[in-house]
Design a protein around this motif. Structure first.
Motif, PDB file in Angstrom:
ATOM      1  N   ASN A 224     -26.501  13.311 -50.746  1.00 50.75           N
ATOM      2  CA  ASN A 224     -28.053  13.515 -51.308  1.00 50.75           C
ATOM      3  C   ASN A 224     -28.590  14.818 -51.028  1.00 50.75           C
ATOM      4  OD1 ASN A 224     -27.423  10.399 -49.874  1.00 50.75           O
ATOM      5  ND2 ASN A 224     -28.985  10.481 -51.594  1.00 50.75           N
ATOM      6  N   PHE A 225     -28.010  15.296 -50.209  1.00 44.75           N
ATOM      7  CA  PHE A 225     -28.722  16.725 -49.718  1.00 44.75           C
ATOM      8  C   PHE A 225     -27.425  17.834 -49.348  1.00 44.75           C
ATOM      9  CE2 PHE A 225     -32.177  13.836 -48.898  1.00 44.75           C
ATOM     10  CZ  PHE A 225     -32.860  14.026 -49.873  1.00 44.75           C
ATOM     11  N   MET A 226     -27.623  19.059 -49.493  1.00 50.75           N
ATOM     12  CA  MET A 226     -26.736  19.780 -48.914  1.00 50.75           C
ATOM     13  C   MET A 226     -27.494  20.959 -48.420  1.00 50.75           C
ATOM     14  SD  MET A 226     -24.157  20.354 -52.018  1.00 50.75           S
ATOM     15  CE  MET A 226     -25.473  21.170 -53.229  1.00 50.75           C
ATOM     16  N   VAL A 227     -27.369  21.098 -47.060  1.00 45.21           N
ATOM     17  CA  VAL A 227     -28.322  22.415 -46.374  1.00 45.21           C
ATOM     18  C   VAL A 227     -27.507  23.777 -46.543  1.00 45.21           C
ATOM     19  CG1 VAL A 227     -29.354  22.987 -44.029  1.00 45.21           C
ATOM     20  CG2 VAL A 227     -28.938  20.465 -44.653  1.00 45.21           C
ATOM     21  N   ALA A 228     -28.156  24.595 -47.273  1.00 37.42           N
ATOM     22  CA  ALA A 228     -27.518  25.908 -47.414  1.00 37.42           C
ATOM     23  C   ALA A 228     -27.275  26.760 -45.955  1.00 37.42           C
ATOM     24  CB  ALA A 228     -28.508  26.689 -48.197  1.00 37.42           C
ATOM     25  N   GLU A 229     -28.319  26.710 -45.313  1.00 36.70           N
ATOM     26  CA  GLU A 229     -28.228  27.545 -44.030  1.00 36.70           C
ATOM     27  C   GLU A 229     -26.986  26.967 -43.184  1.00 36.70           C
ATOM     28  OE1 GLU A 229     -31.433  27.775 -41.115  1.00 36.70           O
ATOM     29  OE2 GLU A 229     -31.553  25.488 -40.943  1.00 36.70           O
ATOM     30  N   THR A 230     -26.647  25.853 -42.891  1.00 37.09           N
ATOM     31  CA  THR A 230     -25.709  25.239 -42.186  1.00 37.09           C
ATOM     32  C   THR A 230     -24.563  24.681 -42.538  1.00 37.09           C
ATOM     33  OG1 THR A 230     -26.586  22.968 -42.126  1.00 37.09           O
ATOM     34  CG2 THR A 230     -27.355  24.779 -40.332  1.00 37.09           C
ATOM     35  N   GLY A 231     -24.624  24.452 -44.101  1.00 43.95           N
ATOM     36  CA  GLY A 231     -23.288  23.922 -44.887  1.00 43.95           C
ATOM     37  C   GLY A 231     -23.424  22.400 -44.609  1.00 43.95           C
ATOM     38  N   THR A 232     -24.424  21.781 -43.706  1.00 45.83           N
ATOM     39  CA  THR A 232     -24.150  20.460 -43.847  1.00 45.83           C
ATOM     40  C   THR A 232     -24.779  19.533 -44.885  1.00 45.83           C
ATOM     41  OG1 THR A 232     -25.258  20.613 -41.477  1.00 45.83           O
ATOM     42  CG2 THR A 232     -25.482  18.596 -42.301  1.00 45.83           C
TER      43      THR A 232
END
Lengths: 516, 218
Positions: A224-232
């Motif tokens: 649903n989501f990918m977090v750029a800063e953490t790679g989560t």
């Protein structure tokens, strides 16, 4: 202001994906389908309104969600590179796929490299969009859908019809039939005495799928989501099949559209509030899984897969991004709220949209991702009454009616578009030649008042001979609309007779009765 | 040209659109002002609404409560960092969370008891982050009965924004709001498709002055 044609273009239907009006005409004749859809959409929409009403700051969350997505899209290159660096630093491997074929090839090669011939899948629209299951099957790999609704669709050799509840077009009796007939050829058969209560059907699915979860070595997911800063990576779900796929196998392959990236971990605070309430109308969905790379110790302690691959998918998204009006469709977080309020979806059902993305969002997303070349994609922008309900409920404020009109204009008049990264000029759709000729004739007539008056009087005298529908290409218009009755007297003649003379007599027009 | 370069080049050509937008952060951090007791009540109410079973006790009452909840379970899985006294009164055979355990072995376990990283009152959510008292993600997934102990008040936050602030994104995070459920068949909610069918939450009062065993709010 730009000219917009509101008519339905008359396109020939292709056998694979008929034009929307043809598919819809079939669907609205199906009483069972309409009853199922009506029950489902009304139930979810009422619940959603209550869940959203609980948050006093809903409009501000909506504005923030829109702004986060717009900001990300404006700097998409930067955030994708940041994401790649973070995922790599966490021990994952990032792959880039320009189109469906490339993505399918990457995933197939990754699976083959593990030596496995079976994968379990958690519901992923991106992999449906690219036809991954078919590509894997061609390479001798069996892909098992594990979401209950997806399982019903897969076992029924069917297509999904809703983003959130893909088997919403099936009722319990049909599902029992499918389970009893098909489960045995895929694995553990359905119990012999299976009844059609939802609890019994869910239990049959649990037993059937648990066999697969416990032995699966490779899983394929979306996110649903990918977090750029953490790679989560973030996956929201209800049943636990997502957690099974994301936790138990040794290799996890996630295929995700490039528009699913958000800049920071904090940005999730917006979407984790708006997505569940818009989607399932719950304060929070039962399970959300977040993982960063293959785990804190690279899977050595057995917590989660030891190998993680992320396949970043373009497949028409950068072309959509190139369209200043249409790019807002990339804000979509796939909640499906727009489907449940749409009067057209409620009657026509998801299959009529001929795409993995049905409903209002599908009507603007599919023709942008795939181009408007096919009959279905050219008619999708017309699959709407432009009532605006979809915009009202959208948690990221996608102005779907605006994009629909924009795409209608493109279909009718042609113009510049980007296809596979290259700017090309689209020709006007063939079906609109007659309409454009009629508009040209109308313009000439309106420019010459004398001719217009003569024409109007002639029409009024011949009004008893007026047909109920138009012949030739005009039929496409009158097939779905009544031709207006021709009045006995034109407005201009009425005005000249009534108001024109009162002014001469010096009385106020307001003092008179209403016109007949 | 690699696909990565091709995609990035297309983005750079495409994204020359409107100027950058400021992200408004004027939405609420918390929806309402609550005392710690009210926060715990709201958490309990929301968890109950999602058909989790909620219990309340204090440190002294915990071993007996857990023993009661484990009646009928032959085996109980415990993560390595679980305080030993929690299960001191339980009869069930204790199974350890080992990396070598196969999914099939876990499938044979009756119950699992864990702590949590935090709980969110406004949404009725508990969050696990794989700390030693919570163990690997799979142990709370495969057994059919999960008991999760939440320390009240310190582990309860009001809202999603407050929760994200306190969580470490590099840890594997599992957010749980009620037991596994599906509404895929005619929108009838059915609990327990793949995850545990029974989720029991124990709110453990750790604040002595707050008093033990508050009655459940209606």
């Amino acid at each position: 202001m730009t000219a917009v044609h509101l008519g339905m273009p008359a396109f020939p239907a292709s056998p694979a994906f008929p034009a929307f009006p043809d598919a819809a005409r079939e669907a609205v004749r199906d009483d069972v389908l309409r009853a199922n859809l009506r029950h489902a959409t009304h139930t979810i929409r009422d619940k959603r309104a209550r869940a959203v009403g609980e948050l006093a700051d809903w409009d501000r969350l909506r504005a923030a969600g829109k702004a986060v997505k717009d900001h990300t899209l404006a700097h998409l290159d930067r955030y994708l590179l940041m994401l790649e660096a973070s995922v790599t630093a966490a021990g994952g491997t990032v792959h880039w796929a320009a189109d469906a074929d490339e993505a399918n090839r990457i995933v197939t090669d990754l699976v083959l490299a593990t030596g496995e011939r079976e994968v379990v899948k958690v519901k992923s629209m991106a992999t449906q969009e690219i036809g991954l299951n078919e590509a894997l099957e061609a390479a001798g790999i069996a892909a098992y859908e594990t979401d209950l609704a997806e399982l019903i669709v897969q076992l029924g050799h069917d297509r999904p019809s809703h983003i959130l509840v893909p088997a919403i077009h099936r009722n319990r009796a049909e599902i029992r039939e499918i389970f009893t007939r098909e489960m045995g050829s895929w694995g553990r058969p359905a119990p012999a005495d299976l009844d059609d209560s939802p609890a019994a059907l869910a239990e049959a699915a649990r037993l059937h799928l648990r066999e697969k979860f416990l032995r699966a070595k490779v899983a394929v997911s979306g996110a649903n989501f990918m977090v750029a800063e953490t790679g989560t990576m973030v996956v929201l779900e209800s049943e636990g099949n997502g957690r099974m796929c994301l936790t138990l196998p040794e290799t996890l392959i996630s295929v995700v559209g490039i528009e699913k990236v958000v800049p920071t971990f904090r940005d999730l605070e917006v979407f984790l509030q708006t997505l569940p309430r818009s989607s399932t109308a719950e304060r929070m969905n039962p399970y959300t899984t977040m993982w960063t790379g293959p785990g804190p110790s690279k899977g050595a302690d057995g917590d989660g897969p030891s190998a993680f691959h992320l396949v970043l998918l373009d497949n028409g998204r950068t072309d959509t991004l190139a369209d200043a009006t249409g790019r807002q469709a990339l804000r979509c977080i796939r909640c499906s709220a727009c489907l449940n309020v749409c009067p057209v979806y409620e009657r026509a059902g998801g299959h009529a949209y001929g795409s993995v993305y049905p409903g209002p969002i599908g009507a603007i997303l599919s023709p942008q991702l795939r181009g408007t070349g096919s009959p279905i994609d050219a008619t999708l922008p017309y699959a709407s009454t432009l009532c605006g309900a979809c915009y009202e409920v959208c948690p990221v404020a996608i102005d779907i009616p605006e994009v629909l009109l924009h795409l209608r204009e493109r279909v009718a008049q042609g113009g510049p578009v980007t296809r596979r990264g290259i700017r090309v000029r689209l020709r006007p759709a063939h079906g609109h030649t007659a309409e454009r000729a009629a508009m040209r004739a109308a313009r000439r007539l309106l420019d010459h008042p004398g001719a217009l008056r003569a024409g109007e009087r002639l029409l009024a005298r011949a009004r008893r001979l007026a047909p109920r529908g138009l012949p030739g290409p005009g039929r496409a218009w009158t097939d779905t609309r009544a031709l207006p009755a021709i009045p006995a007297e034109s407005f201009r003649d009425w005005w000249a007779r009534e108001r024109g003379s009162t002014r001469e007599r010096g009385t106020s027009p307001r003092g008179r009765g209403t016109p007949r | 040209m690699s696909s990565k370069d091709r995609i990035l080049a297309r983005i750079r050509r495409a994204a020359s659109g409107p100027a950058d937008t400021e992200i408004p952060r004027d939405y609420l951090r918390v929806h309402g002002a609550r005392t710690p007791a009210e926060r715990a009540d709201l958490l309990a109410a929301h968890l109950t609404e999602y058909r989790a079973k909620v219990h309340r006790t204090d440190e002294d009452g915990l071993p007996l409560l857990l023993a009661r909840l484990l009646t009928g379970s032959r085996t109980v899985l415990a993560p390595p960092g679980l305080p030993p006294y929690w299960l001191s009164a339980a009869d069930a055979t204790r199974v350890h969370d080992r990396a070598a355990s196969t999914p099939a072995e876990l499938d044979a376990v009756d119950s699992v008891v864990t702590g949590c990283a935090l709980a969110i009152a406004e949404t009725g959510t508990i969050v696990l982050d794989g700390s030693p008292d919570q163990g690997r993600r799979r142990i709370t997934l495969i057994p059919d009965h999960h008991i999760c102990v939440v320390r009240v008040p310190e582990q309860v936050v009001d809202s999603v924004p407050e929760a994200l602030e306190r969580l470490d994104p590099t840890r594997p995070l599992t957010w749980i709001s009620g037991p596994s459920a599906t509404s895929d068949i005619e929108l009838d909610r059915v609990e327990g498709v793949h995850g545990p069918r029974t989720l029991e939450i124990v709110l453990l009062d750790t604040d002595a002055q707050w008093g033990p065993c508050l009655p459940m709010s209606p």
